[in-house]
Design a protein around this motif. Structure first.
Motif, PDB file in Angstrom:
ATOM      1  N   GLU A   1       0.814  -1.211   0.000  1.00 15.32           N
ATOM      2  CA  GLU A   1       0.000   0.000   0.000  1.00 15.32           C
ATOM      3  C   GLU A   1       0.847   1.259   0.000  1.00 15.32           C
ATOM      4  OE1 GLU A   1      -2.659  -0.091   3.304  1.00 15.32           O
ATOM      5  OE2 GLU A   1      -3.867  -1.693   2.470  1.00 15.32           O
ATOM      6  N   LEU A   2       2.157   1.128   0.250  1.00 18.63           N
ATOM      7  CA  LEU A   2       3.023   2.293   0.273  1.00 18.63           C
ATOM      8  C   LEU A   2       3.092   2.933  -1.108  1.00 18.63           C
ATOM      9  CD1 LEU A   2       5.994   0.931   2.369  1.00 18.63           C
ATOM     10  CD2 LEU A   2       4.190   2.473   3.123  1.00 18.63           C
ATOM     11  N   LYS A   3       2.963   4.237  -1.118  1.00 15.67           N
ATOM     12  CA  LYS A   3       3.040   4.957  -2.387  1.00 15.67           C
ATOM     13  C   LYS A   3       4.510   5.124  -2.785  1.00 15.67           C
ATOM     14  CE  LYS A   3      -1.162   7.549  -1.568  1.00 15.67           C
ATOM     15  NZ  LYS A   3      -1.761   8.868  -1.371  1.00 15.67           N
ATOM     16  N   PRO A   4       4.798   5.146  -4.064  1.00 13.79           N
ATOM     17  CA  PRO A   4       6.180   5.376  -4.498  1.00 13.79           C
ATOM     18  C   PRO A   4       6.623   6.797  -4.144  1.00 13.79           C
ATOM     19  CG  PRO A   4       4.704   5.221  -6.381  1.00 13.79           C
ATOM     20  CD  PRO A   4       3.893   4.921  -5.165  1.00 13.79           C
ATOM     21  N   ASN A   5       7.931   6.990  -4.098  1.00 13.08           N
ATOM     22  CA  ASN A   5       8.459   8.312  -3.775  1.00 13.08           C
ATOM     23  C   ASN A   5       8.033   9.323  -4.822  1.00 13.08           C
ATOM     24  OD1 ASN A   5       9.762   7.384  -1.535  1.00 13.08           O
ATOM     25  ND2 ASN A   5      11.648   6.926  -2.625  1.00 13.08           N
ATOM     26  N   ASP A   6       7.583  10.463  -4.336  1.00 13.13           N
ATOM     27  CA  ASP A   6       7.149  11.524  -5.229  1.00 13.13           C
ATOM     28  C   ASP A   6       7.668  12.843  -4.676  1.00 13.13           C
ATOM     29  OD1 ASP A   6       5.911  13.026  -7.152  1.00 13.13           O
ATOM     30  OD2 ASP A   6       3.926  12.917  -6.229  1.00 13.13           O
ATOM     31  N   LEU A   7       8.427  13.555  -5.475  1.00 13.27           N
ATOM     32  CA  LEU A   7       8.995  14.835  -5.041  1.00 13.27           C
ATOM     33  C   LEU A   7       8.120  16.015  -5.437  1.00 13.27           C
ATOM     34  CD1 LEU A   7      12.707  14.105  -5.928  1.00 13.27           C
ATOM     35  CD2 LEU A   7      11.571  13.845  -3.728  1.00 13.27           C
ATOM     36  N   HIS A   8       6.941  15.736  -5.969  1.00 18.86           N
ATOM     37  CA  HIS A   8       5.935  16.722  -6.377  1.00 18.86           C
ATOM     38  C   HIS A   8       6.370  17.580  -7.554  1.00 18.86           C
ATOM     39  CE1 HIS A   8       3.479  15.548  -3.024  1.00 18.86           C
ATOM     40  NE2 HIS A   8       4.477  15.775  -2.200  1.00 18.86           N
ATOM     41  N   LEU A   9       7.530  17.299  -8.112  1.00 23.16           N
ATOM     42  CA  LEU A   9       7.972  17.919  -9.358  1.00 23.16           C
ATOM     43  C   LEU A   9       8.381  16.777 -10.277  1.00 23.16           C
ATOM     44  CD1 LEU A   9      10.153  20.855  -8.014  1.00 23.16           C
ATOM     45  CD2 LEU A   9       7.897  21.022  -9.041  1.00 23.16           C
ATOM     46  N   PRO A  10       7.679  16.578 -11.368  1.00 21.01           N
ATOM     47  CA  PRO A  10       7.970  15.416 -12.224  1.00 21.01           C
ATOM     48  C   PRO A  10       9.429  15.343 -12.674  1.00 21.01           C
ATOM     49  CG  PRO A  10       5.970  16.500 -12.948  1.00 21.01           C
ATOM     50  CD  PRO A  10       6.564  17.362 -11.878  1.00 21.01           C
ATOM     51  N   PHE A  11      10.049  16.477 -12.935  1.00 25.05           N
ATOM     52  CA  PHE A  11      11.440  16.492 -13.373  1.00 25.05           C
ATOM     53  C   PHE A  11      12.354  15.934 -12.279  1.00 25.05           C
ATOM     54  CE2 PHE A  11      15.000  17.684 -15.775  1.00 25.05           C
ATOM     55  CZ  PHE A  11      15.925  18.294 -14.938  1.00 25.05           C
ATOM     56  N   LEU A  12      12.167  16.421 -11.049  1.00 21.63           N
ATOM     57  CA  LEU A  12      12.993  15.939  -9.939  1.00 21.63           C
ATOM     58  C   LEU A  12      12.705  14.481  -9.606  1.00 21.63           C
ATOM     59  CD1 LEU A  12      12.992  18.988  -7.498  1.00 21.63           C
ATOM     60  CD2 LEU A  12      14.840  18.181  -8.963  1.00 21.63           C
ATOM     61  N   THR A  13      11.456  14.077  -9.696  1.00 24.40           N
ATOM     62  CA  THR A  13      11.096  12.688  -9.418  1.00 24.40           C
ATOM     63  C   THR A  13      11.771  11.760 -10.414  1.00 24.40           C
ATOM     64  OG1 THR A  13       8.975  13.402  -8.513  1.00 24.40           O
ATOM     65  CG2 THR A  13       9.174  11.096  -9.135  1.00 24.40           C
ATOM     66  N   ASN A  14      11.784  12.139 -11.691  1.00 25.36           N
ATOM     67  CA  ASN A  14      12.440  11.313 -12.704  1.00 25.36           C
ATOM     68  C   ASN A  14      13.943  11.226 -12.477  1.00 25.36           C
ATOM     69  OD1 ASN A  14      10.043  10.712 -13.993  1.00 25.36           O
ATOM     70  ND2 ASN A  14      10.212  12.439 -15.395  1.00 25.36           N
ATOM     71  N   ILE A  15      14.564  12.337 -12.101  1.00 21.88           N
ATOM     72  CA  ILE A  15      16.003  12.322 -11.815  1.00 21.88           C
ATOM     73  C   ILE A  15      16.280  11.438 -10.597  1.00 21.88           C
ATOM     74  CG2 ILE A  15      17.941  13.726 -11.000  1.00 21.88           C
ATOM     75  CD1 ILE A  15      16.921  15.966 -12.782  1.00 21.88           C
ATOM     76  N   TYR A  16      15.454  11.562  -9.559  1.00 22.66           N
ATOM     77  CA  TYR A  16      15.618  10.748  -8.352  1.00 22.66           C
ATOM     78  C   TYR A  16      15.527   9.258  -8.685  1.00 22.66           C
ATOM     79  CZ  TYR A  16      14.470   8.559  -3.918  1.00 22.66           C
ATOM     80  OH  TYR A  16      14.454   7.724  -2.839  1.00 22.66           O
TER      81      TYR A  16
END
Length: 82
Positions: free
Chosen positions: A22-37
């Motif tokens: 049920e844990l949500k994947p990490n999300d940095l709330h900025l798609p660009f940063l999330t993709n880099i992460y």
């Protein structure tokens, strides 16, 4: 009777596994940063030692080449706990 006991344990295990997923994947709330992460952390999740050891050795050698004996004195000081 033992079969009923196994089924209840199986249900408990299934319930626990469902809670894990049920844990949500990490999300940095900025798609660009999330993709880099995700790009940077995916290799670390599969083989962390392959990346961590060369980076740490390279950092140690670079610090020694730039700062010389000061690094050795600092490490000796830190080993003695000030």
């Amino acid at each position: 009777m033992s079969q009923k006991y196994q089924v209840s344990n199986s249900n408990k295990l299934d319930a626990q596994l469902d809670r894990i997923f049920e844990l949500k994947p990490n999300d940095l709330h900025l798609p660009f940063l999330t993709n880099i992460y995700k790009l940077l952390t995916s290799p670390l999740k599969s083989l962390p030692i392959v990346f961590i050891i060369p980076i740490s050795l390279g950092t140690a050698v670079a610090m020694y080449l730039f700062f010389g004996p000061i690094v050795v004195q600092l490490v000796s000081l830190l080993q003695h706990g000030f």
